[in-house]
Design a protein around this motif. Structure first.
Motif, mmCIF file in Angstrom:
data_model
loop_
_atom_site.group_PDB
_atom_site.id
_atom_site.type_symbol
_atom_site.label_atom_id
_atom_site.label_comp_id
_atom_site.label_asym_id
_atom_site.label_seq_id
_atom_site.Cartn_x
_atom_site.Cartn_y
_atom_site.Cartn_z
ATOM 1 N N LYS A 1 0.815 -1.220 0.000
ATOM 2 C CA LYS A 1 0.000 0.000 0.000
ATOM 3 C C LYS A 1 0.851 1.275 0.000
ATOM 4 O O LYS A 1 0.303 2.378 0.063
ATOM 5 N N GLN A 2 2.152 1.094 0.000
ATOM 6 C CA GLN A 2 3.095 2.234 -0.044
ATOM 7 C C GLN A 2 2.866 3.219 1.094
ATOM 8 O O GLN A 2 2.754 4.434 0.892
ATOM 9 N N THR A 3 2.738 2.682 2.295
ATOM 10 C CA THR A 3 2.657 3.534 3.487
ATOM 11 C C THR A 3 3.813 3.147 4.419
ATOM 12 O O THR A 3 4.472 2.128 4.203
ATOM 13 N N ASP A 4 4.018 3.945 5.457
ATOM 14 C CA ASP A 4 5.123 3.654 6.383
ATOM 15 C C ASP A 4 4.816 2.465 7.287
ATOM 16 O O ASP A 4 5.721 1.772 7.734
ATOM 17 N N ALA A 5 3.539 2.294 7.598
ATOM 18 C CA ALA A 5 3.210 1.297 8.617
ATOM 19 C C ALA A 5 1.820 0.717 8.371
ATOM 20 O O ALA A 5 1.047 1.223 7.546
ATOM 21 N N ALA A 6 1.516 -0.365 9.103
ATOM 22 C CA ALA A 6 0.199 -1.007 8.998
ATOM 23 C C ALA A 6 -0.129 -1.664 10.328
ATOM 24 O O ALA A 6 0.780 -1.981 11.112
ATOM 25 N N VAL A 7 -1.427 -1.861 10.578
ATOM 26 C CA VAL A 7 -1.843 -2.614 11.750
ATOM 27 C C VAL A 7 -2.959 -3.561 11.333
ATOM 28 O O VAL A 7 -3.809 -3.210 10.514
ATOM 29 N N VAL A 8 -2.898 -4.777 11.881
ATOM 30 C CA VAL A 8 -3.870 -5.811 11.520
ATOM 31 C C VAL A 8 -4.908 -5.969 12.638
ATOM 32 O O VAL A 8 -4.552 -6.045 13.818
ATOM 33 N N PHE A 9 -6.170 -6.012 12.247
ATOM 34 C CA PHE A 9 -7.304 -6.205 13.166
ATOM 35 C C PHE A 9 -7.897 -7.609 12.965
ATOM 36 O O PHE A 9 -7.570 -8.302 12.007
ATOM 37 N N GLY A 10 -8.876 -7.930 13.821
ATOM 38 C CA GLY A 10 -9.548 -9.227 13.729
ATOM 39 C C GLY A 10 -10.388 -9.404 12.474
ATOM 40 O O GLY A 10 -10.598 -10.518 12.004
ATOM 41 N N SER A 11 -10.920 -8.311 11.920
ATOM 42 C CA SER A 11 -11.687 -8.384 10.673
ATOM 43 C C SER A 11 -11.802 -6.978 10.104
ATOM 44 O O SER A 11 -11.465 -5.992 10.783
ATOM 45 N N GLY A 12 -12.304 -6.882 8.892
ATOM 46 C CA GLY A 12 -12.525 -5.570 8.286
ATOM 47 C C GLY A 12 -13.570 -4.775 9.062
ATOM 48 O O GLY A 12 -13.422 -3.564 9.263
ATOM 49 N N TYR A 13 -14.607 -5.477 9.485
ATOM 50 C CA TYR A 13 -15.661 -4.789 10.251
ATOM 51 C C TYR A 13 -15.073 -4.219 11.543
ATOM 52 O O TYR A 13 -15.299 -3.061 11.904
ATOM 53 N N LEU A 14 -14.287 -5.037 12.233
ATOM 54 C CA LEU A 14 -13.662 -4.572 13.488
ATOM 55 C C LEU A 14 -12.709 -3.411 13.221
ATOM 56 O O LEU A 14 -12.577 -2.503 14.050
ATOM 57 N N ALA A 15 -12.039 -3.439 12.072
ATOM 58 C CA ALA A 15 -11.116 -2.340 11.747
ATOM 59 C C ALA A 15 -11.892 -1.028 11.653
ATOM 60 O O ALA A 15 -11.557 -0.042 12.325
ATOM 61 N N ASN A 16 -12.951 -1.011 10.858
ATOM 62 C CA ASN A 16 -13.703 0.247 10.708
ATOM 63 C C ASN A 16 -14.371 0.679 12.016
ATOM 64 O O ASN A 16 -14.439 1.865 12.322
ATOM 65 N N ALA A 17 -14.849 -0.309 12.767
ATOM 66 C CA ALA A 17 -15.499 0.029 14.043
ATOM 67 C C ALA A 17 -14.476 0.562 15.045
ATOM 68 O O ALA A 17 -14.827 1.291 15.975
ATOM 69 N N GLY A 18 -13.206 0.212 14.853
ATOM 70 C CA GLY A 18 -12.174 0.657 15.782
ATOM 71 C C GLY A 18 -11.478 1.941 15.359
ATOM 72 O O GLY A 18 -11.188 2.810 16.179
ATOM 73 N N ILE A 19 -11.206 2.069 14.056
ATOM 74 C CA ILE A 19 -10.378 3.194 13.579
ATOM 75 C C ILE A 19 -11.112 4.531 13.723
ATOM 76 O O ILE A 19 -10.553 5.512 14.244
ATOM 77 N N ILE A 20 -12.345 4.583 13.242
ATOM 78 C CA ILE A 20 -13.028 5.888 13.130
ATOM 79 C C ILE A 20 -13.193 6.564 14.497
ATOM 80 O O ILE A 20 -12.890 7.762 14.627
ATOM 81 N N PRO A 21 -13.600 5.833 15.542
ATOM 82 C CA PRO A 21 -13.727 6.506 16.843
ATOM 83 C C PRO A 21 -12.389 6.985 17.430
ATOM 84 O O PRO A 21 -12.389 7.846 18.308
ATOM 85 N N VAL A 22 -11.273 6.442 16.973
ATOM 86 C CA VAL A 22 -9.981 6.962 17.456
ATOM 87 C C VAL A 22 -9.729 8.337 16.845
ATOM 88 O O VAL A 22 -9.170 9.237 17.493
ATOM 89 N N LEU A 23 -10.133 8.510 15.603
ATOM 90 C CA LEU A 23 -9.804 9.743 14.881
ATOM 91 C C LEU A 23 -10.840 10.841 15.074
ATOM 92 O O LEU A 23 -10.523 12.029 14.997
ATOM 93 N N ILE A 24 -12.080 10.431 15.280
ATOM 94 C CA ILE A 24 -13.181 11.394 15.342
ATOM 95 C C ILE A 24 -13.934 11.215 16.661
ATOM 96 O O ILE A 24 -14.312 10.090 17.004
ATOM 97 N N GLY A 25 -14.138 12.308 17.368
ATOM 98 C CA GLY A 25 -14.893 12.255 18.624
ATOM 99 C C GLY A 25 -16.227 12.969 18.483
ATOM 100 O O GLY A 25 -16.660 13.285 17.367
#
Ligand SMILES: Cc1ncc(COP(=O)(O)O)c(C=O)c1O
Length: 384
Positions: A98-122
């Motif tokens: 993906k040509q980025t510096d880093a990556a993190v793996v979650f349990g599933s795609g659904y869990l990724a979206n459910a986890g990422i967005i609340p970290v960035l947006i309050g």
């Protein structure tokens, strides 16, 4: 307990009346393309296993070897003791593709979206979402408790208008979109969205669940055009073309470190089993090594759209929009009688009046079967 059962039965009766009740059908997947259902052998055009890697001997072998070495399960959250050494390899591989510096793996795609967005947006934040984005992007936005505003599908001018009206009232703004739309198969205008986000100091996240492995030489929707588009937040799943299971985010090092520290679906959920991670690594090896193979699903989808008289496919997903639920169910049965599995997709997964057969093409689909399917779709379902 009685009122609980009565509640459930009422809801089910209502779904039944509206032809929206769903049932789980036992499906034995014989190989990459053939399945058995209700005692019938069908050629499946309904799996997301675009490269047929779920059944690939090298990938299965990698999963088996990982079980032998590390065991069947991770045993704990990655932040406790579940972080077996395969994660590091997989994350490095994803960041490279993906040509980025880093990556993190979650349990599933659904869990990724459910986890990422609340970290960035309050609570004070704004999330603009393409209206046809996957349900888990909307779920993540809702969990963030920020203001969620959909924009019209692929309509950058509408997104711009919403930013003009609303951006100033929010400290942070995130724009989210599928890279390849899961029910329509079309691509997001990522270059225009990157430019728009920069103009309004908003952040852009693409969900490349259906792009990785099959468009842009296997690198995904950011590479589908002539140049690489640097989307700062690229999430996706390992469960479609990659043929395994798990979700990921590729981004800069500080963003990934923050996600590792704050994403609740990563912290409070057990790490992926070693077999899934090893299978994903082996699959990504193959995708990087064999771009010609990764190009096959889209080629097959294009052969189908040409033969069926439909607009040219942009990804391996081709919607055959029928309209009403009952007619869509009948179309699916008609294809099953002809030996094809084409699952009907109904509301609320798609908008009312746009029930469809969502066809997916894979590397190993035989060309003659594609022509036969196209003929039935053209003559008996769409009646061109
Ligand atoms: C666009 C999109 N995003 C996310 C997901 C969720 O991924 P996963 O199946 O890994 O939970 C899916 C499909 O399931 C999807 O189609």
């Amino acid at each position: 307990m009685r009122s609980l059962d009565a509640f459930a039965q009422d809801k089910l009766d209502d779904l039944e009346r509206r032809h929206l009740r769903r049932a789980l059908a036992d499906t034995v997947r014989e190989d990459g393309i053939w399945v058995e259902r209700d005692g019938k052998r069908l050629l499946s055009f309904s799996c997301n296993d675009y490269l047929n890697l779920t059944q690939h001997p090298t990938i299965k072998q990698a999963a088996i070897a990982a079980i032998e070495t590390y065991g069947a399960g991770a045993g704990a959250s990655r932040l406790v003791t579940g972080n077996h050494p395969l994660f590091r390899q997989l994350e490095a591989r994803l960041a490279r593709i993906k040509q980025t510096d880093a990556a993190v793996v979650f349990g599933s795609g659904y869990l990724a979206n459910a986890g990422i967005i609340p970290v960035l947006i309050g609570r004070d934040g704004l999330v603009l979402a393409d209206e046809l984005s996957h349900a888990c992007l909307f779920a993540g936005a809702q969990l963030s408790r920020g203001l969620l505003v959909p924009f019209r599908h692929n309509d950058v001018a509408h997104a711009r208008e919403l930013l003009r009206q609303r951006r100033a009232a929010h400290e942070r703004t995130l724009i989210v979109t599928d890279g390849v739309f899961s029910m329509d198969g079309d691509l997001a205008p990522l270059a225009d969205l990157v430019a728009l986000a920069a103009e309004y100091d908003a952040w852009l996240m693409s969900d490349d669940a259906h792009g990785l492995g099959v468009v842009g030489g296997g690198r995904g929707s950011s590479d589908a055009g002539n140049t690489h588009i640097a989307v700062p937040l690229q999430m996706g799943t390992l469960s479609k073309a990659v043929g395994a299971y798990g979700g990921y985010l590729c981004a800069s090092t500080p963003v990934i470190d923050l996600i590792r520290n704050r994403a609740r679906t990563l912290i409070y959920s057990t790490g992926l089993p070693p077999a899934c991670v090893a299978a994903a690594i082996a699959a990504l090896d193959l995708i990087e090594r064999e771009p010609g193979y990764a190009a096959l699903p889209l080629k097959k989808a294009k052969a189908f759209t040409q033969a069926a008289g439909l607009p040219e496919a942009q990804s391996p997903i081709v919607p055959v929009i029928v309209g009403e639920e009952e007619t869509t169910l009948a179309a699916s049965r008609l294809l099953a009688d002809a030996g094809f599995l084409a699952a009907p997709i109904r509301p609320p997964t798609v908008a009312a009046g746009t029930a469809r057969l969502r066809l997916t093409f894979t590397a190993q689909h035989p060309n003659d079967a594609i022509v036969r399917l196209a003929t039935i779709v053209r003559n008996k379902i769409l009646r061109h």
